[in-house]
Design a protein around this motif. Structure first.
Motif, mmCIF file in Angstrom:
data_model
loop_
_atom_site.group_PDB
_atom_site.id
_atom_site.type_symbol
_atom_site.label_atom_id
_atom_site.label_comp_id
_atom_site.label_asym_id
_atom_site.label_seq_id
_atom_site.Cartn_x
_atom_site.Cartn_y
_atom_site.Cartn_z
ATOM 1 N N LEU A 111 0.827 -1.208 0.000
ATOM 2 C CA LEU A 111 0.000 0.000 0.000
ATOM 3 C C LEU A 111 0.860 1.256 0.000
ATOM 4 O O LEU A 111 0.591 2.215 -0.743
ATOM 5 C CB LEU A 111 -0.927 0.002 1.216
ATOM 6 C CG LEU A 111 -2.054 -1.033 1.252
ATOM 7 C CD1 LEU A 111 -2.796 -0.947 2.588
ATOM 8 C CD2 LEU A 111 -3.033 -0.837 0.103
ATOM 9 N N CYS A 115 0.843 4.151 -3.037
ATOM 10 C CA CYS A 115 0.444 5.545 -2.803
ATOM 11 C C CYS A 115 1.567 6.504 -3.203
ATOM 12 O O CYS A 115 1.305 7.568 -3.787
ATOM 13 C CB CYS A 115 0.063 5.736 -1.342
ATOM 14 S SG CYS A 115 -1.540 5.022 -0.903
ATOM 15 N N LEU A 140 -4.148 -0.489 -6.012
ATOM 16 C CA LEU A 140 -4.287 -0.012 -4.644
ATOM 17 C C LEU A 140 -5.614 -0.458 -4.041
ATOM 18 O O LEU A 140 -5.664 -0.935 -2.898
ATOM 19 C CB LEU A 140 -4.174 1.514 -4.615
ATOM 20 C CG LEU A 140 -4.315 2.177 -3.245
ATOM 21 C CD1 LEU A 140 -3.168 1.771 -2.329
ATOM 22 C CD2 LEU A 140 -4.356 3.699 -3.386
#
Length: 290
Positions: A111, A115, A140
């Motif tokens: 994750l 990002c 994601l």
């Protein structure tokens, strides 16, 4: 319905918003989904159901929030300090059961990397970057909903094992992957030798000395496959006192002598580590420090 059953379309972002102390947003109702993650400072996210008390979620760096269509929501930013967050809003065509989706997830890999990559793509002005943004956003969402492959609970190592891993990485950095005594490892983990041995056997089925040796052997197996170093040089680089000792220990772990393994490298170097349940620790020692 799984996260692979719908198509993601970007509505706005990825971007970063900066706020002075005491700022707020909402109440509002989003027509789409939105990921929000704090970069600096803290905030409170409120979901405001009709005729009910708001449900409050504290936001901080290290937490990823997923808001969704039809929620009446409000953000209350840090009243005392400036703060910032990243966000990206999007549609997920075909998603019809999102009421049961999680609201937050802690930032774990991948994750965190996804990002960061989304924010990097935001600075690239091209059609290819826009298309890639939608693709990465889909990844994601998939990881947010379904988790990374493998057992996430297994990947979360206890604090004493993480302290030990930090010490082993430092001991190996720039030199051979030397063996460590049980006493040295216990001191690094801040527990007694007996307690560390019990913890390792309960979690991994082997003691800490054997666990670290198996990871050293995996490092050696990689060198056998991906270098022209002599057997003796591989043994020295991985902390074995002699080629004979290395060959004997390698045969125990891999079922063949190092020279035969090099000639027919059909086995993944990490296979014995995975079979022993040591993959999370091996990742700490062989991957995270690169």
């Amino acid at each position: 319905m799984t996260s692979a059953s719908f198509r993601v379309r970007v509505r706005n972002g990825p971007a970063v918003a900066h706020y002075p102390p005491g700022a707020s947003l909402g109440p509002r109702v989003l027509p789409c989904f939105e990921f929000v993650w704090m970069l600096d400072g803290r905030a409170t996210w409120e979901h405001i159901p009709d005729g009910a008390e708001p449900a409050r979620v504290p936001l901080r760096p290290g937490l990823l929030l997923l808001s969704r269509p039809d929620l009446r929501e409000r953000y209350l930013w840090d009243p005392d300090h400036a703060c910032s967050h990243a966000y990206v809003s999007f549609y997920a065509d075909g998603a019809d059961d999102y009421g049961r989706w999680p609201t937050t997830q802690p930032f774990t890999e991948p994750l965190t990397g996804l990002c960061r990559y989304l924010l990097w793509l935001a600075g690239v002005d091209s059609a290819a970057a826009s298309a890639r943004t939608a693709t990465v956003l889909g990844w994601l969402l998939d990881v947010f909903l379904d988790g990374p492959l493998g057992d996430q609970a297994e990947a979360a190592l206890p604090e004493h094992v993480l302290r030990l891993a930090d010490h082993v990485r430092a001991a190996w950095r720039g030199g051979p992957a030397r063996p460590l005594s049980l006493e040295e490892m216990a001191a690094a983990a801040r527990v007694s030798p007996g307690h560390l041995a019990r913890l390792f056997r309960e979690r991994f089925g082997v003691g800490p000395v054997a666990a670290v040796e198996l990871i050293r052997l995996a490092r050696a197996a990689t060198l056998l496959q991906r270098s022209t170093l002599t057997i003796g040089a591989v043994a020295g680089a991985c902390g074995f006192v002699s080629p004979f000792h290395f060959s004997r220990r390698f045969r125990v772990g891999y079922g063949v002598a190092p020279r035969a393994y090099r000639a027919f490298p059909s086995q993944d170097p990490l296979d014995p580590v995975r079979r022993a349940g040591l993959a999370p620790l091996a990742r700490q020692l062989l991957v995270d420090d690169v």
